[in-house]
Write a protein that holds these residues in place. Structure first.
Motif, PDB file in Angstrom:
ATOM      1  N   ASN A 122       0.799  -1.221   0.000  1.00  0.00           N
ATOM      2  CA  ASN A 122       0.000   0.000   0.000  1.00  0.00           C
ATOM      3  C   ASN A 122       0.836   1.276   0.000  1.00  0.00           C
ATOM      4  OD1 ASN A 122       0.907  -0.448   2.606  1.00  0.00           O
ATOM      5  ND2 ASN A 122      -0.922   0.367   3.565  1.00  0.00           N
ATOM      6  N   ILE A 123       2.160   1.158   0.144  1.00  0.00           N
ATOM      7  CA  ILE A 123       3.001   2.360   0.098  1.00  0.00           C
ATOM      8  C   ILE A 123       3.707   2.511  -1.253  1.00  0.00           C
ATOM      9  CG2 ILE A 123       3.399   2.276   2.593  1.00  0.00           C
ATOM     10  CD1 ILE A 123       6.322   1.433   1.908  1.00  0.00           C
ATOM     11  N   VAL A 124       3.450   1.574  -2.163  1.00  0.00           N
ATOM     12  CA  VAL A 124       4.143   1.565  -3.459  1.00  0.00           C
ATOM     13  C   VAL A 124       3.258   2.177  -4.534  1.00  0.00           C
ATOM     14  CG1 VAL A 124       5.179   0.089  -5.218  1.00  0.00           C
ATOM     15  CG2 VAL A 124       5.460  -0.479  -2.811  1.00  0.00           C
ATOM     16  N   LYS A 125       3.852   3.080  -5.344  1.00  0.00           N
ATOM     17  CA  LYS A 125       3.077   3.692  -6.428  1.00  0.00           C
ATOM     18  C   LYS A 125       3.588   3.321  -7.819  1.00  0.00           C
ATOM     19  CE  LYS A 125       5.581   8.077  -6.682  1.00  0.00           C
ATOM     20  NZ  LYS A 125       5.470   9.517  -6.644  1.00  0.00           N
ATOM     21  N   ALA A 126       4.821   2.825  -7.923  1.00  0.00           N
ATOM     22  CA  ALA A 126       5.378   2.485  -9.236  1.00  0.00           C
ATOM     23  C   ALA A 126       6.503   1.471  -9.067  1.00  0.00           C
ATOM     24  CB  ALA A 126       5.902   3.741  -9.931  1.00  0.00           C
ATOM     25  N   PHE A 127       6.899   0.866 -10.188  1.00  0.00           N
ATOM     26  CA  PHE A 127       8.016  -0.074 -10.172  1.00  0.00           C
ATOM     27  C   PHE A 127       8.737  -0.034 -11.502  1.00  0.00           C
ATOM     28  CE2 PHE A 127       4.924  -2.531 -12.428  1.00  0.00           C
ATOM     29  CZ  PHE A 127       5.651  -3.387 -13.245  1.00  0.00           C
ATOM     30  N   ARG A 128       9.968  -0.533 -11.482  1.00  0.00           N
ATOM     31  CA  ARG A 128      10.745  -0.730 -12.711  1.00  0.00           C
ATOM     32  C   ARG A 128      11.741  -1.850 -12.460  1.00  0.00           C
ATOM     33  NH1 ARG A 128      15.813   2.578 -12.530  1.00  0.00           N
ATOM     34  NH2 ARG A 128      15.728   3.652 -10.539  1.00  0.00           N
ATOM     35  N   TYR A 129      12.146  -2.507 -13.528  1.00  0.00           N
ATOM     36  CA  TYR A 129      13.104  -3.605 -13.438  1.00  0.00           C
ATOM     37  C   TYR A 129      14.515  -3.090 -13.704  1.00  0.00           C
ATOM     38  CZ  TYR A 129       9.175  -6.862 -13.750  1.00  0.00           C
ATOM     39  OH  TYR A 129       8.027  -7.563 -13.522  1.00  0.00           O
ATOM     40  N   LEU A 130      15.481  -3.606 -12.964  1.00  0.00           N
ATOM     41  CA  LEU A 130      16.902  -3.402 -13.230  1.00  0.00           C
ATOM     42  C   LEU A 130      17.522  -4.787 -13.302  1.00  0.00           C
ATOM     43  CD1 LEU A 130      17.779  -0.469 -10.805  1.00  0.00           C
ATOM     44  CD2 LEU A 130      17.470  -0.366 -13.261  1.00  0.00           C
ATOM     45  N   LEU A 131      17.900  -5.197 -14.499  1.00  0.00           N
ATOM     46  CA  LEU A 131      18.370  -6.562 -14.707  1.00  0.00           C
ATOM     47  C   LEU A 131      19.846  -6.593 -15.074  1.00  0.00           C
ATOM     48  CD1 LEU A 131      15.269  -7.746 -16.736  1.00  0.00           C
ATOM     49  CD2 LEU A 131      15.694  -7.993 -14.286  1.00  0.00           C
ATOM     50  N   MET A 132      20.414  -7.780 -15.023  1.00  0.00           N
ATOM     51  CA  MET A 132      21.827  -7.939 -15.355  1.00  0.00           C
ATOM     52  C   MET A 132      22.094  -7.563 -16.812  1.00  0.00           C
ATOM     53  SD  MET A 132      22.722 -11.326 -13.148  1.00  0.00           S
ATOM     54  CE  MET A 132      24.482 -11.179 -13.257  1.00  0.00           C
ATOM     55  N   LYS A 133      21.136  -7.832 -17.693  1.00  0.00           N
ATOM     56  CA  LYS A 133      21.334  -7.480 -19.107  1.00  0.00           C
ATOM     57  C   LYS A 133      21.382  -5.972 -19.309  1.00  0.00           C
ATOM     58  CE  LYS A 133      16.525  -7.464 -20.489  1.00  0.00           C
ATOM     59  NZ  LYS A 133      15.528  -7.965 -21.398  1.00  0.00           N
ATOM     60  N   ASP A 134      20.889  -5.218 -18.313  1.00  0.00           N
ATOM     61  CA  ASP A 134      20.940  -3.754 -18.362  1.00  0.00           C
ATOM     62  C   ASP A 134      22.251  -3.205 -17.815  1.00  0.00           C
ATOM     63  OD1 ASP A 134      18.310  -3.667 -19.360  1.00  0.00           O
ATOM     64  OD2 ASP A 134      17.498  -3.770 -17.327  1.00  0.00           O
ATOM     65  N   GLY A 135      23.134  -4.090 -17.368  1.00  0.00           N
ATOM     66  CA  GLY A 135      24.419  -3.656 -16.835  1.00  0.00           C
ATOM     67  C   GLY A 135      24.495  -3.635 -15.322  1.00  0.00           C
ATOM     68  N   CYS A 136      23.470  -4.115 -14.655  1.00  0.00           N
ATOM     69  CA  CYS A 136      23.471  -4.138 -13.187  1.00  0.00           C
ATOM     70  C   CYS A 136      23.959  -5.496 -12.691  1.00  0.00           C
ATOM     71  CB  CYS A 136      22.073  -3.871 -12.649  1.00  0.00           C
ATOM     72  SG  CYS A 136      21.484  -2.212 -13.025  1.00  0.00           S
ATOM     73  N   ARG A 137      24.704  -5.492 -11.611  1.00  0.00           N
ATOM     74  CA  ARG A 137      25.217  -6.749 -11.052  1.00  0.00           C
ATOM     75  C   ARG A 137      24.181  -7.486 -10.225  1.00  0.00           C
ATOM     76  NH1 ARG A 137      31.483  -5.732  -9.340  1.00  0.00           N
ATOM     77  NH2 ARG A 137      32.105  -4.928 -11.363  1.00  0.00           N
ATOM     78  N   VAL A 138      23.232  -6.754  -9.655  1.00  0.00           N
ATOM     79  CA  VAL A 138      22.192  -7.353  -8.827  1.00  0.00           C
ATOM     80  C   VAL A 138      20.848  -7.137  -9.522  1.00  0.00           C
ATOM     81  CG1 VAL A 138      21.034  -7.264  -6.588  1.00  0.00           C
ATOM     82  CG2 VAL A 138      23.497  -6.861  -6.720  1.00  0.00           C
ATOM     83  N   PRO A 139      20.189  -8.217  -9.983  1.00  0.00           N
ATOM     84  CA  PRO A 139      18.871  -8.034 -10.586  1.00  0.00           C
ATOM     85  C   PRO A 139      17.889  -7.600  -9.509  1.00  0.00           C
ATOM     86  CG  PRO A 139      19.405 -10.366 -10.417  1.00  0.00           C
ATOM     87  CD  PRO A 139      20.618  -9.606  -9.974  1.00  0.00           C
ATOM     88  N   ALA A 140      17.028  -6.641  -9.839  1.00  0.00           N
ATOM     89  CA  ALA A 140      16.121  -6.107  -8.832  1.00  0.00           C
ATOM     90  C   ALA A 140      14.893  -5.481  -9.473  1.00  0.00           C
ATOM     91  CB  ALA A 140      16.840  -5.051  -7.997  1.00  0.00           C
ATOM     92  N   VAL A 141      13.862  -5.373  -8.655  1.00  0.00           N
ATOM     93  CA  VAL A 141      12.702  -4.559  -8.967  1.00  0.00           C
ATOM     94  C   VAL A 141      12.808  -3.361  -8.046  1.00  0.00           C
ATOM     95  CG1 VAL A 141      10.190  -4.396  -8.894  1.00  0.00           C
ATOM     96  CG2 VAL A 141      11.278  -6.513  -9.623  1.00  0.00           C
TER      97      VAL A 141
END
Length: 109
Positions: free
Chosen positions: A45-64
């Protein structure tokens, strides 16, 4: 000997000055990536949006990355059931807000 050193130094500076800067993060800079993710569930109930950050995007830790109502960004593991439930709820509520293209148009009457 001194003119040779001065010429070499000048040439080195010219090469360094005209070389493009190396790309350090691919599509995402390191500042856009999560360093870790929380294992504790985030209240949906405190969340208004999300986005993905994946390893294919250059991030070492995949996350939402969830954005809260107060603008904070919280990193969560993408494969957890509680994360998937929040994403599903956000997608469902955004679909309800999107106008239906077939309602009210003269072509559909």
């Amino acid at each position: 000997m001194a003119p040779c050193v001065a010429t070499l130094l000048g040439f080195s500076l010219l090469v360094l000055w005209t070389s493009p800067a190396p790309a350090l993060g691919g599509a995402n800079d390191a500042e856009d990536c999560c360093l870790s993710v929380t294992r504790r569930p985030i209240p949906g109930n405190i969340v208004k949006a999300f986005r993905y950050l994946l390893m294919k995007d250059g991030c070492r830790v995949p996350a939402v990355v969830f954005t809260t109502l107060r603008g904070h960004q919280l990193c969560a593991p993408p494969n957890q059931p509680w994360v998937e439930r929040i994403i599903w709820r956000l997608k469902r509520s955004s679909a309800k807000l999107a106008p239906d293209s077939t309602r009210g148009s003269p072509a559909s009457e």
